[in-house]
Design an enzyme around this catalytic site. Structure first.
Site, PDB file in Angstrom:
ATOM      1  N   LYS A  83      -5.948  -2.616  -0.202  1.00 38.56           N
ATOM      2  CA  LYS A  83      -6.673  -2.873  -1.447  1.00 38.56           C
ATOM      3  C   LYS A  83      -5.752  -3.440  -2.530  1.00 38.56           C
ATOM      4  O   LYS A  83      -6.125  -4.335  -3.266  1.00 38.56           O
ATOM      5  CB  LYS A  83      -7.296  -1.558  -1.923  1.00 38.56           C
ATOM      6  CG  LYS A  83      -8.472  -1.774  -2.827  1.00 38.56           C
ATOM      7  CD  LYS A  83      -9.293  -0.514  -2.925  1.00 38.56           C
ATOM      8  CE  LYS A  83     -10.603  -0.813  -3.608  1.00 38.56           C
ATOM      9  NZ  LYS A  83     -11.523   0.318  -3.535  1.00 38.56           N
ATOM     10  N   LYS A 117       8.904   4.025  -1.488  1.00 41.28           N
ATOM     11  CA  LYS A 117       8.254   4.198  -2.787  1.00 41.28           C
ATOM     12  C   LYS A 117       9.275   4.559  -3.866  1.00 41.28           C
ATOM     13  O   LYS A 117       9.202   4.038  -4.974  1.00 41.28           O
ATOM     14  CB  LYS A 117       7.158   5.260  -2.708  1.00 41.28           C
ATOM     15  CG  LYS A 117       6.014   4.799  -1.823  1.00 41.28           C
ATOM     16  CD  LYS A 117       4.722   5.520  -2.105  1.00 41.28           C
ATOM     17  CE  LYS A 117       3.592   4.797  -1.374  1.00 41.28           C
ATOM     18  NZ  LYS A 117       2.396   5.612  -1.191  1.00 41.28           N
ATOM     19  N   LYS A 120      -0.692  -6.177   6.247  1.00 49.83           N
ATOM     20  CA  LYS A 120      -1.698  -5.188   6.598  1.00 49.83           C
ATOM     21  C   LYS A 120      -2.801  -5.197   5.535  1.00 49.83           C
ATOM     22  O   LYS A 120      -2.521  -5.374   4.341  1.00 49.83           O
ATOM     23  CB  LYS A 120      -1.012  -3.819   6.637  1.00 49.83           C
ATOM     24  CG  LYS A 120      -1.943  -2.648   6.822  1.00 49.83           C
ATOM     25  CD  LYS A 120      -1.160  -1.347   6.814  1.00 49.83           C
ATOM     26  CE  LYS A 120      -2.089  -0.171   6.599  1.00 49.83           C
ATOM     27  NZ  LYS A 120      -1.437   1.124   6.648  1.00 49.83           N
TER      28      LYS A 120
END
Ligand code: TRP
Length: 329
Positions: free
Chosen positions: A196, A111, A193
Site C-alpha cells: 500500500k 526499520k 512487492k
C-alpha cells in the site's frame, strides 16, 4: 485438532497481495484447524499514527477479512487490544528474550536504520508476536516468508520459557511457519512487492472498472515493445503471476503459448485476466458492501471473537502465572 494463529496489521482495505499471500489461505485453513485470526492493532501503534484513522483501518480490515471468507462460525476473528492477555504475556516474554536475538531481526534492522529515534516497541515487536501465537499455544502459523525469522524467535521464547518453568511435558509448543503457496505478489510496477505504501496495489474491494484502470497500464515484459515481439511470461512478472493466482490452469497454459508466440498482445492478455479476477472478486466485494452498510454487525462479530479468544487466553495466563509464582488478579 491442531491450532493455528495468524495476525494481520490493520492497514485498512486489503489488497490482492494480502489476499493471495495470506487471507485466501486462511479461509481454506479455517476448515482444517482450530483457527484464531487477529487484527494486530498493538503492533500498528509502533510509529506515528492518527487514532481516528486507526479506528477506521481496524474496522475496514475486519470487513475485508469477513468478506474474503473468514467465517466467524468456523474460526475466531478478533482485535488484539480487546484481549489484554496479549500484552500481559508479552511482558513476561520480554524477561526471557535475549536482546541479541531482537537486534538480529532483519525487519528491526531495516526499520531502525531509517529512523532518527528508535522506540523500544520496534525492537520488542517480535516479542509481542510470540505472545500472540503462544497465548493460544498454536502449533502452526500461516505466514509469508518475511515472517520466518519472527517465528524462529517465537520458538526461542517458547523453549526458554519451557526450560525454566514447564514441569514435565513442554507447556508451549514450538510454533512452525506454514508458508503460503503463493509467493510474494509483485506490484503493478513490476518491481516491488505489492504494498500500500508504494501505491502499486489493486484493492480487494475495487470495482471491475477500477481494476481495469489499474491493469491496463501495468508493467509487462519490458522486452516486448510491440505486439509482434515474442514475450516471456517469466519476465512479465505481475500479469503472469496474477493469471496463475486467478485464472484456471488452461488459461495459464494459453497465456504462455500466446505470449511466447506473440499471438496475444499484452492488452488481450490483461482482458482475460480481468475477467477471471472479476469473477473471483465480485462476490467478495458484494459481501463487503453488505458489511459496510452494517458497522454494528461487524463490531458484534469482533466482540464475540474477542470473548472466544479470551477463554483460551485467560487459561494460558492463569497457567503461566501459576507456574511463575505470580498471583492471579
Ligand atoms: N508481524 C506480522 C506481519 O507483519 C503480523 C503479526 C503480528 C503476526 N502477530 C502475529 C503474524 C502472529 C503471525 C502470527 O505480517
Amino acid at each position: 485438532m491442531s491450532r493455528i494463529f495468524s495476525g494481520i496489521q490493520p492497514s485498512g482495505e486489503l489488497h490482492i497481495g494480502n489476499y493471495l499471500g495470506a487471507v485466501k489461505n486462511w479461509a481454506a485453513l479455517q476448515h482444517q484447524f482450530e483457527s484464531f485470526f487477529c487484527v494486530v492493532n498493538y503492533h500498528a501503534i509502533i510509529g506515528s499514527y492518527e487514532p481516528a484513522d486507526l479506528v477506521r483501518r481496524t474496522h475496514e480490515m475486519a470487513v475485508g477479512l469477513l468478506a474474503a471468507g473468514l467465517d466467524p462460525a468456523v474460526c475466531t476473528i478478533f482485535v488484539q487490544s480487546q484481549v489484554p492477555e496479549h500484552t500481559e504475556l508479552a511482558w513476561i516474554f520480554n524477561t526471557l528474550t535475549p536482546l541479541g536475538e531482537l537486534e538480529r531481526q532483519t525487519q528491526y534492522k531495516d526499520k531502525a536504520s531509517r529512523q532518527e529515534q528508535v522506540m523500544a516497541g520496534l525492537l520488542n515487536y517480535p516479542v509481542l508476536q510470540a505472545a500472540d501465537i503462544l497465548l493460544y499455544r498454536a502449533d502452526v502459523v500461516p505466514v509469508g516468508e518475511d515472517q520466518v525469522q519472527h517465528l524462529e524467535l517465537s520458538r526461542v521464547v517458547a523453549r526458554n520459557w519451557n526450560a525454566r518453568f514447564s514441569s514435565g511435558a513442554p507447556y508451549f509448543p514450538e510454533p512452525q511457519p506454514r508458508l503460503t503457496p503463493t509467493r510474494r505478489i509483485v506490484g503493478l510496477d513490476g518491481q516491488a512487492k505489492m504494498s500500500k505504501s508504494i501505491g502499486n496495489t489493486v484493492g480487494l474491494l475495487e470495482t471491475p472498472e477500477q481494476i481495469w484502470d489499474k491493469l491496463r497500464p501495468a508493467v509487462t515484459d519490458p522486452a516486448r515493445q510491440r505486439k509482434t515481439d515474442a514475450g516471456e511470461p517469466e519476465r512479465c512478472n505481475t500479469i503472469y503471476q496474477l493469471h496463475r493466482a486467478f485464472s484456471p490452469a488452461e488459461t495459464v497454459a494459453e497465456v504462455e503459448v500466446n505470449c511466447r508466440g506473440a499471438k496475444w498482445g499484452c492488452i488481450d492478455c490483461k482482458k482475460v485476466l480481468h475477467q477471471h479476477m472479476v469473477a473471483e472478486l465480485t462476490p467478495i466485494r458484494e459481501r463487503a458492501v453488505a458489511l459496510q452498510a452494517d458497522p454494528a454487525l461487524v463490531q458484534d462479530v469482533l466482540q464475540a471473537g474477542a470473548a472466544k479468544a479470551r477463554v483460551v487466553a485467560s487459561r494460558t495466563i492463569a497457567d503461566v502465572k501459576e507456574k511463575m509464582g505470580l498471583p492471579l488478579a
